[in-house]
Enzyme design. Structure first.
Site, PDB file in Angstrom:
ATOM      1  N   ALA A  26       0.800  -1.193   0.065  1.00  0.00           N
ATOM      2  CA  ALA A  26       0.191   0.037  -0.017  1.00  0.00           C
ATOM      3  C   ALA A  26       0.740   1.285  -0.182  1.00  0.00           C
ATOM      4  O   ALA A  26       0.457   2.472  -0.507  1.00  0.00           O
ATOM      5  CB  ALA A  26      -0.883   0.022   1.118  1.00  0.00           C
ATOM      6  N   THR A  30       0.298   5.372  -1.376  1.00  0.00           N
ATOM      7  CA  THR A  30      -0.022   6.489  -0.426  1.00  0.00           C
ATOM      8  C   THR A  30       0.192   7.901  -1.174  1.00  0.00           C
ATOM      9  O   THR A  30      -0.454   8.896  -1.052  1.00  0.00           O
ATOM     10  CB  THR A  30       0.624   6.598   0.990  1.00  0.00           C
ATOM     11  OG1 THR A  30       2.060   6.425   0.487  1.00  0.00           O
ATOM     12  CG2 THR A  30       0.344   5.545   1.418  1.00  0.00           C
ATOM     13  N   PHE A  37      -2.659   0.690   5.245  1.00  0.00           N
ATOM     14  CA  PHE A  37      -3.765  -0.055   6.082  1.00  0.00           C
ATOM     15  C   PHE A  37      -3.254   0.218   7.366  1.00  0.00           C
ATOM     16  O   PHE A  37      -3.996   0.390   8.491  1.00  0.00           O
ATOM     17  CB  PHE A  37      -3.478  -1.427   5.853  1.00  0.00           C
ATOM     18  CG  PHE A  37      -4.310  -1.820   4.496  1.00  0.00           C
ATOM     19  CD1 PHE A  37      -3.178  -1.968   3.433  1.00  0.00           C
ATOM     20  CD2 PHE A  37      -5.614  -2.026   4.481  1.00  0.00           C
ATOM     21  CE1 PHE A  37      -4.177  -2.169   2.170  1.00  0.00           C
ATOM     22  CE2 PHE A  37      -6.304  -2.096   3.235  1.00  0.00           C
ATOM     23  CZ  PHE A  37      -5.299  -2.102   1.916  1.00  0.00           C
ATOM     24  N   HIS A 123      -4.030 -10.100  -3.947  1.00  0.00           N
ATOM     25  CA  HIS A 123      -5.202  -9.949  -3.257  1.00  0.00           C
ATOM     26  C   HIS A 123      -6.241  -9.403  -3.916  1.00  0.00           C
ATOM     27  O   HIS A 123      -7.407  -8.749  -3.620  1.00  0.00           O
ATOM     28  CB  HIS A 123      -4.746  -8.982  -1.867  1.00  0.00           C
ATOM     29  CG  HIS A 123      -3.766  -9.303  -0.913  1.00  0.00           C
ATOM     30  ND1 HIS A 123      -2.915  -8.598  -0.192  1.00  0.00           N
ATOM     31  CD2 HIS A 123      -3.463 -10.757  -0.745  1.00  0.00           C
ATOM     32  CE1 HIS A 123      -2.197  -9.173   0.583  1.00  0.00           C
ATOM     33  NE2 HIS A 123      -2.400 -10.462   0.194  1.00  0.00           N
ATOM     34  N   CYS A 131     -19.070 -12.426  -9.425  1.00  0.00           N
ATOM     35  CA  CYS A 131     -20.076 -13.561  -8.786  1.00  0.00           C
ATOM     36  C   CYS A 131     -19.313 -14.604  -8.255  1.00  0.00           C
ATOM     37  O   CYS A 131     -18.712 -15.125  -8.861  1.00  0.00           O
ATOM     38  CB  CYS A 131     -21.130 -13.969  -9.722  1.00  0.00           C
ATOM     39  SG  CYS A 131     -21.961 -15.313  -9.051  1.00  0.00           S
ATOM     40  N   CYS A 134     -20.657 -18.079 -10.249  1.00  0.00           N
ATOM     41  CA  CYS A 134     -20.589 -18.501 -11.591  1.00  0.00           C
ATOM     42  C   CYS A 134     -19.218 -17.697 -12.145  1.00  0.00           C
ATOM     43  O   CYS A 134     -18.647 -17.931 -13.339  1.00  0.00           O
ATOM     44  CB  CYS A 134     -21.788 -18.022 -12.608  1.00  0.00           C
ATOM     45  SG  CYS A 134     -21.852 -16.206 -12.533  1.00  0.00           S
ATOM     46  N   CYS A 159     -26.801 -15.777 -12.309  1.00  0.00           N
ATOM     47  CA  CYS A 159     -27.295 -17.097 -11.648  1.00  0.00           C
ATOM     48  C   CYS A 159     -27.571 -17.043 -10.269  1.00  0.00           C
ATOM     49  O   CYS A 159     -27.855 -18.050  -9.772  1.00  0.00           O
ATOM     50  CB  CYS A 159     -25.821 -17.960 -11.671  1.00  0.00           C
ATOM     51  SG  CYS A 159     -24.625 -17.349 -10.201  1.00  0.00           S
ATOM     52  N   ASN A 222      11.295   1.201   2.432  1.00  0.00           N
ATOM     53  CA  ASN A 222       9.905   1.426   3.123  1.00  0.00           C
ATOM     54  C   ASN A 222      10.300   2.629   4.101  1.00  0.00           C
ATOM     55  O   ASN A 222      11.199   2.716   4.711  1.00  0.00           O
ATOM     56  CB  ASN A 222       9.489   0.400   3.649  1.00  0.00           C
ATOM     57  CG  ASN A 222       8.151   0.079   4.179  1.00  0.00           C
ATOM     58  OD1 ASN A 222       7.298   0.263   3.396  1.00  0.00           O
ATOM     59  ND2 ASN A 222       7.949   0.030   5.619  1.00  0.00           N
ATOM     60  N   ILE A 240       9.345   6.260  -0.872  1.00  0.00           N
ATOM     61  CA  ILE A 240       9.610   5.851  -2.470  1.00  0.00           C
ATOM     62  C   ILE A 240       9.626   7.007  -3.542  1.00  0.00           C
ATOM     63  O   ILE A 240      10.701   6.764  -4.020  1.00  0.00           O
ATOM     64  CB  ILE A 240       8.188   4.944  -2.687  1.00  0.00           C
ATOM     65  CG1 ILE A 240       8.132   3.514  -1.860  1.00  0.00           C
ATOM     66  CG2 ILE A 240       8.473   4.200  -4.329  1.00  0.00           C
ATOM     67  CD1 ILE A 240       6.709   3.109  -1.990  1.00  0.00           C
TER      68      ILE A 240
HETATM   69  N1  APR Z   1       7.137   5.551   1.084  1.00  0.00           N
HETATM   70  C1  APR Z   1       7.819   4.203   1.548  1.00  0.00           C
HETATM   71  N2  APR Z   1       6.873   3.525   2.363  1.00  0.00           N
HETATM   72  C2  APR Z   1       5.637   4.161   2.566  1.00  0.00           C
HETATM   73  C3  APR Z   1       4.886   5.127   2.025  1.00  0.00           C
HETATM   74  C4  APR Z   1       5.796   5.833   1.130  1.00  0.00           C
HETATM   75  N3  APR Z   1       5.027   6.781   0.388  1.00  0.00           N
HETATM   76  N4  APR Z   1       3.794   5.303   2.424  1.00  0.00           N
HETATM   77  C5  APR Z   1       3.513   4.158   3.399  1.00  0.00           C
HETATM   78  N5  APR Z   1       4.675   3.558   3.457  1.00  0.00           N
HETATM   79  C6  APR Z   1       5.157   2.248   4.235  1.00  0.00           C
HETATM   80  C7  APR Z   1       4.408   2.444   5.691  1.00  0.00           C
HETATM   81  O1  APR Z   1       5.300   2.912   6.566  1.00  0.00           O
HETATM   82  C8  APR Z   1       3.853   0.978   5.945  1.00  0.00           C
HETATM   83  O2  APR Z   1       5.160   0.301   6.445  1.00  0.00           O
HETATM   84  O3  APR Z   1       4.299   1.409   3.388  1.00  0.00           O
HETATM   85  C9  APR Z   1       3.973   0.439   4.439  1.00  0.00           C
HETATM   86  C10 APR Z   1       2.624  -0.076   4.313  1.00  0.00           C
HETATM   87  O4  APR Z   1       2.163  -1.098   5.092  1.00  0.00           O
HETATM   88  P1  APR Z   1       0.743  -1.596   5.027  1.00  0.00           P
HETATM   89  O5  APR Z   1      -0.342  -0.435   5.448  1.00  0.00           O
HETATM   90  O6  APR Z   1       0.527  -2.728   6.121  1.00  0.00           O
HETATM   91  O7  APR Z   1       0.349  -2.121   3.798  1.00  0.00           O
HETATM   92  P2  APR Z   1       0.674  -3.553   3.260  1.00  0.00           P
HETATM   93  O8  APR Z   1       2.027  -3.839   3.747  1.00  0.00           O
HETATM   94  O9  APR Z   1       0.545  -3.403   1.721  1.00  0.00           O
HETATM   95  O10 APR Z   1      -0.793  -4.647   3.732  1.00  0.00           O
HETATM   96  C11 APR Z   1      -0.539  -5.760   3.425  1.00  0.00           C
HETATM   97  O11 APR Z   1      -2.627  -6.281   4.385  1.00  0.00           O
HETATM   98  O12 APR Z   1      -4.676  -5.221   5.123  1.00  0.00           O
HETATM   99  C12 APR Z   1      -4.021  -6.239   4.183  1.00  0.00           C
HETATM  100  O13 APR Z   1      -4.717  -6.838   2.330  1.00  0.00           O
HETATM  101  C13 APR Z   1      -4.387  -5.636   2.937  1.00  0.00           C
HETATM  102  O14 APR Z   1      -2.487  -5.959   1.087  1.00  0.00           O
HETATM  103  C14 APR Z   1      -2.747  -5.571   2.445  1.00  0.00           C
HETATM  104  C15 APR Z   1      -2.086  -6.364   3.361  1.00  0.00           C
END
Ligand code: APR
Length: 247
Positions: A26, A30, A37, A123, A131, A134, A159, A222, A240
């Site tokens: 995720a 952002t 999340f 995911h 659905c 089907c 269905c 990260n 990033i």
């Molecule tokens: N640059 C670098 N890192 C970032 C940035 C950014 N701009 N924005 C957020 N982050 C980091 C956050 O610090 C966090 O550690 O990205 C990480 C996102 O982690 P999560 O919110 O846990 O997301 P993710 O790892 O994708 O979650 C995995 O959990 O809820 C389920 O299915 C959902 O696919 C998701 C899975």
């Protein structure tokens, strides 16, 4: 502050790699305005996804799940790919990146121009519905119109089956074909580049480990520490977008 030596190391490894796997969470979205999340204050913490068994258990929970989904969709309607998405797209276009394995459901890797055949959605995808009986694809606009007209999410008009967002909910098995493709790509990788994931959800988070054990270099970009930092050959604790600009 980003360490220039780290950027030069990553740039060198990318330049010499032939089979890069990009692994996104995720955090890559952002900067597109899509909340992650687990960062403090994330709206997901108020609109927790409904687990699969609860969704299947009652029409009331299905209605609640769709209400939460549409509330979150409105939050980031019109989101556009970030610098991170475009960076991955350039690596795919150059041939250096064989595959993007994403945990995200926002469809932004496709929106950045990456051919769907190069994307593995572990995911699922939240930009359409399916659905569960089907397998027919249903557009969200169709679901939303019926749901908002009656307060009841529609069943499949082909269905009569239960219609659900095409995402993988907690408790729902990951698509076997996607997991196989991700494993194959991870085993063949010479560079496994993780961006924007806390690496706490399995089996997705097992893929960097699989790649590293099969001989790939593991790099994690990260904002915060992740569960797999100790295993990585290089950890860049930064945004990033900033890393991509520095590259
Ligand atoms: N640059 C670098 N890192 C970032 C940035 C950014 N701009 N924005 C957020 N982050 C980091 C956050 O610090 C966090 O550690 O990205 C990480 C996102 O982690 P999560 O919110 O846990 O997301 P993710 O790892 O994708 O979650 C995995 O959990 O809820 C389920 O299915 C959902 O696919 C998701 C899975």
């Amino acid at each position: 502050m980003i360490d220039r030596a780290d950027i030069d190391r990553l740039a060198g490894w990318i330049a010499s790699a032939r089979r890069i796997v990009g692994f996104s969470g995720a955090g890559i979205s952002t900067e597109s305005g899509v909340p992650d999340f687990r960062s403090p204050g994330s709206p997901w913490l108020r609109n927790r996804p409904v687990p699969f068994d609860a969704f299947m258990a009652s029409p009331a929970m299905r209605a609640e799940a769709w209400r939460r989904k549409f509330a979150m969709d409105d939050l980031y309607a019109g989101a556009r790919p970030s610098a991170g998405h475009h960076f991955f797209a350039r690596l795919v276009a150059s041939g250096a990146m064989t595959c993007i394995v994403t945990q995200n459901i926002d469809g932004l890797h496709q929106a950045s121009g990456v051919p769907p055949g190069r994307i593995v959605e572990l995911h699922g995808n939240g930009t359409y519905a399916r659905c569960l009986s089907c397998g027919a694809r249903k557009e969200l606009a169709w679901v939303r119109a019926a749901f908002e007209a009656s307060g009841v999410p529609p069943d499949c008009d082909e269905c009569g089956g239960i219609v659900k967002s095409a995402t993988v909910s907690f408790g729902q098995p990951l698509p076997a074909e996607a997991l196989e493709r991700a494993k194959d790509a991870s085993l063949a990788a010479d560079l496994f580049l993780v961006v924007g994931s806390s690496l706490v959800v399995y089996p997705a988070a097992a893929l960097p480990v699989l790649a590293r054990r099969a001989g790939a270099r593991l790099v994690i970009v990260n904002r915060e520490a992740t569960e797999l930092d100790a295993l990585a050959d290089l950890v860049i604790r930064a945004d990033i977008g900033d890393v991509v600009s520095a590259l």
